[in-house]
Design an enzyme around this catalytic site. Structure first.
Site, PDB file in Angstrom:
ATOM      1  CG  HIS A 136       5.884   4.159   1.222  1.00  0.00           C
ATOM      2  ND1 HIS A 136       4.726   4.824   1.545  1.00  0.00           N
ATOM      3  CD2 HIS A 136       5.715   3.715  -0.059  1.00  0.00           C
ATOM      4  CE1 HIS A 136       3.894   4.798   0.494  1.00  0.00           C
ATOM      5  NE2 HIS A 136       4.476   4.127  -0.487  1.00  0.00           N
ATOM      6  CG  ASP A 182      -2.952  10.227   2.556  1.00  0.00           C
ATOM      7  OD1 ASP A 182      -2.164   9.637   1.782  1.00  0.00           O
ATOM      8  OD2 ASP A 182      -3.982  10.790   2.159  1.00  0.00           O
ATOM      9  CG  LEU A 210       0.250   1.630  22.313  1.00  0.00           C
ATOM     10  CD1 LEU A 210      -0.971   2.540  22.424  1.00  0.00           C
ATOM     11  CD2 LEU A 210       1.345   2.359  21.523  1.00  0.00           C
TER      12      LEU A 210
HETATM   13  C1  FPP Z   1      -0.139   6.527   2.374  1.00  0.00           C
HETATM   14  O1  FPP Z   1       0.607   7.525   1.695  1.00  0.00           O
HETATM   15  C2  FPP Z   1       0.759   5.601   3.050  1.00  0.00           C
HETATM   16  C3  FPP Z   1       0.814   4.242   2.816  1.00  0.00           C
HETATM   17  C4  FPP Z   1      -0.044   3.580   1.830  1.00  0.00           C
HETATM   18  C5  FPP Z   1       1.783   3.378   3.493  1.00  0.00           C
HETATM   19  C6  FPP Z   1       2.055   3.695   4.934  1.00  0.00           C
HETATM   20  C7  FPP Z   1       3.338   3.047   5.310  1.00  0.00           C
HETATM   21  C8  FPP Z   1       4.264   3.557   6.141  1.00  0.00           C
HETATM   22  C9  FPP Z   1       4.072   4.806   6.897  1.00  0.00           C
HETATM   23  C10 FPP Z   1       5.583   2.895   6.342  1.00  0.00           C
HETATM   24  C11 FPP Z   1       5.585   1.578   6.984  1.00  0.00           C
HETATM   25  C12 FPP Z   1       4.692   1.434   8.134  1.00  0.00           C
HETATM   26  C13 FPP Z   1       4.897   0.574   9.143  1.00  0.00           C
HETATM   27  C14 FPP Z   1       3.834   0.407  10.154  1.00  0.00           C
HETATM   28  C15 FPP Z   1       6.125  -0.195   9.270  1.00  0.00           C
HETATM   29  P1  FPP Z   1       0.499   7.625   0.111  1.00  0.00           P
HETATM   30  O2  FPP Z   1       1.560   6.766  -0.474  1.00  0.00           O
HETATM   31  O3  FPP Z   1      -0.895   7.300  -0.332  1.00  0.00           O
HETATM   32  O4  FPP Z   1       0.816   9.143  -0.111  1.00  0.00           O
HETATM   33  P2  FPP Z   1       0.256  10.093  -1.268  1.00  0.00           P
HETATM   34  O5  FPP Z   1      -1.206  10.272  -0.997  1.00  0.00           O
HETATM   35  O6  FPP Z   1       1.023  11.345  -1.060  1.00  0.00           O
HETATM   36  O7  FPP Z   1       0.524   9.434  -2.582  1.00  0.00           O
END
Ligand code: FPP
Length: 247
Positions: free
Chosen positions: A38, A21, A132
């Site tokens: 991201h 997050d 893993l």
């Molecule tokens: C949450 O942060 C994160 C996500 C919804 C997406 C996670 C994706 C990645 C880490 C990149 C791609 C992953 C892979 C496995 C290739 P948020 O956007 O909710 O953050 P915020 O709470 O600060 O808005």
């Protein structure tokens, strides 16, 4: 002594789950669009996957896209789907090098066909790896998987393939998308939020929960080792008393 050297091999969790997050806030702090966060989150995914593989952890499950994330602006959803495709293309060789097997949980059919095809290709290519197991939770929510499990069990009872008295905790675990995996002993959530957010609700029943303030794109090996060290300092009682555990 480095954080890694402080870890006690015998007390490593076999399964770690992570709610990654803080990507959006990380990007906003830098005056950029959310997708920038991201993109930078991918480096953290790589570091944690490599660290877990090196330590001999058997299962790492990452919450990459929830059922509820479909409600985000279309531009962000599209960007996340493209990022998935490009990341799988670029990281498959790293997975092979580290003997990592890719797996997914969630409603795979709801993903764009290009994403499904990429995932399938990588899952097949890495299927013989023995280290893993990296599970990406994609279009996943725990309530969704519990509903699916209920439907499957109910239809087996209806068709007399099983008796209602056969329903027990193991049977329910086996019907979830994580069937065959041990429950996570440790669940990490980054970015200072203290919620489970519809992630592995059944499986986290006895997990140790670890929350840290680091935003996901900044999460590095040492942050992962810190979480594992914190886990190693916990007493896991499973409803028993501390004295019973020490015996
Ligand atoms: C949450 O942060 C994160 C996500 C919804 C997406 C996670 C994706 C990645 C880490 C990149 C791609 C992953 C892979 C496995 C290739 P948020 O956007 O909710 O953050 P915020 O709470 O600060 O808005």
């Amino acid at each position: 002594m480095s954080l890694k050297d402080q870890l006690v091999d015998k007390r490593l969790p076999s399964h770690v789950a992570i709610i990654m997050d803080g990507n959006g806030r990380w990007a906003k702090q830098r005056g950029n669009a959310r997708v920038f966060g991201h993109k930078h989150g991918v480096k953290a995914v790589r570091e944690v996957t490599e660290a877990a593989a090196e330590l001999g952890i058997q299962y790492l499950t990452l919450y990459a896209f929830s059922t509820e994330n479909w409600n985000r602006p279309k531009t962000e959803v599209d960007a996340l789907m493209s990022l998935l495709v490009s990341t799988i293309s670029s990281e498959t060789s790293t997975l092979m090098k580290n003997n990592v097997r890719l797996n997914t949980i969630g409603n795979r059919e709801s993903l764009p066909s290009g994403v499904q095809a990429k995932l399938q290709g990588c899952i097949e290519k890495t299927s013989s790896n023995t280290g893993l197991t990296l599970t990406l939770a994609l279009s996943y929510s725990s309530r969704w998987e519990i509903i699916e499990a209920f439907k499957c069990v109910a239809s087996k009872v209806k068709d007399s393939q099983m008796d209602i008295n056969d329903i027990n905790a193991n049977l329910i675990s086996d019907h979830l998308s994580t069937g065959g995996m041990p429950d996570p002993e440790l669940m990490i959530r980054t970015s200072g939020e203290h919620r489970i957010s519809n992630f592995l609700l059944w499986q986290l029943a006895y997990s140790e929960l670890y929350f840290c303030d680091v935003l996901w794109p900044d999460f590095r090996r040492d942050d992962f080792y810190r979480a594992l060290l914190n886990f190693q300092g916990r007493e896991r009682r499973f409803g028993k008393t501390g004295d019973q555990i020490k015996k």
